[in-house]
Design an enzyme around this catalytic site. Structure first.
Site, PDB file in Angstrom:
ATOM      1  N   PRO A  66       3.740 -22.430  -0.929  1.00 41.69           N
ATOM      2  CA  PRO A  66       3.759 -22.482  -2.172  1.00 41.69           C
ATOM      3  C   PRO A  66       5.010 -21.708  -2.712  1.00 41.69           C
ATOM      4  O   PRO A  66       5.300 -20.774  -2.318  1.00 41.69           O
ATOM      5  CB  PRO A  66       2.514 -21.666  -2.453  1.00 41.69           C
ATOM      6  CG  PRO A  66       1.793 -21.286  -1.323  1.00 41.69           C
ATOM      7  CD  PRO A  66       2.688 -21.983  -0.292  1.00 41.69           C
ATOM      8  N   HIS A  67       5.559 -22.424  -4.080  1.00 37.65           N
ATOM      9  CA  HIS A  67       6.857 -21.794  -4.277  1.00 37.65           C
ATOM     10  C   HIS A  67       6.980 -21.900  -5.743  1.00 37.65           C
ATOM     11  O   HIS A  67       6.352 -22.708  -6.474  1.00 37.65           O
ATOM     12  CB  HIS A  67       8.025 -22.216  -3.463  1.00 37.65           C
ATOM     13  CG  HIS A  67       8.051 -23.793  -3.738  1.00 37.65           C
ATOM     14  ND1 HIS A  67       7.335 -24.799  -2.770  1.00 37.65           N
ATOM     15  CD2 HIS A  67       8.975 -24.613  -4.539  1.00 37.65           C
ATOM     16  CE1 HIS A  67       7.764 -25.808  -3.163  1.00 37.65           C
ATOM     17  NE2 HIS A  67       8.760 -25.793  -4.132  1.00 37.65           N
ATOM     18  N   GLY A  68       7.974 -21.472  -6.558  1.00 36.38           N
ATOM     19  CA  GLY A  68       8.084 -21.254  -7.727  1.00 36.38           C
ATOM     20  C   GLY A  68       9.146 -20.497  -8.071  1.00 36.38           C
ATOM     21  O   GLY A  68       9.940 -19.728  -7.399  1.00 36.38           O
TER      22      GLY A  68
END
Length: 152
Positions: A66-68
């Site tokens: 998960p990334h952002g």
């Protein structure tokens, strides 16, 4: 930039308890906030949930990244979590995710962000590394496995 240069040992969790995707994102956010105390939990979670709406970050083989991107940071920030039970993360291969790297990048960051995602993917493509991370007995041991792998 090496993974261990971004990963604070305090942000390694050997026993993720959550059993659903959004719960894992919330728990991993809390793990990240152990070392990035000045970040707003809701901002981080919102960015991660928005990214998941675009498509799952479950890349398969028991791995999710998960990334952002966040405006309020000036460097990449990383956390790691492991779920022994596994979590349905809508992964490409349909298998549960056990190993989670959460990556936040500055909003204007592109190349370093992508290079770090590639570095994490390369590390976790190795079946032996995944197995050792799954079998590790503590967060300290997990961190040490990652550190050693990056120096070999």
């Amino acid at each position: 930039m090496k993974i261990v240069e971004l990963l604070d040992p305090a942000s390694v969790e050997a026993d993720i308890q959550s059993v659903a995707k959004n719960e894992v994102l919330a728990e991993m956010t809390d793990v990240l906030l152990r070392s990035a105390k000045d970040l707003n939990r809701e901002d981080v979670l919102s960015v991660l949930l928005e990214r998941e709406r675009l498509g799952s970050t479950g890349i398969g083989e028991g791995v999710a990244i998960p990334h952002g991107k966040l405006k309020k940071i000036d460097q990449l920030i990383l956390a790691f979590g492991r779920s022994r039970k596994g979590v349905d993360f809508d992964s490409m291969d349909g298998k549960p995710a056990h190993l989670f790297f959460l990556l936040l990048a500055p909003e204007e960051s592109i190349s370093v962000h992508l290079k770090t995602l590639a570095r994490i993917s390369k590390l976790l493509k190795d079946t032996d590394v995944r197995d050792r991370l799954l079998m590790a007995t503590s967060g300290e041991e997990i961190y040490e496995i990652i550190r050693v792998e990056e120096t070999t």
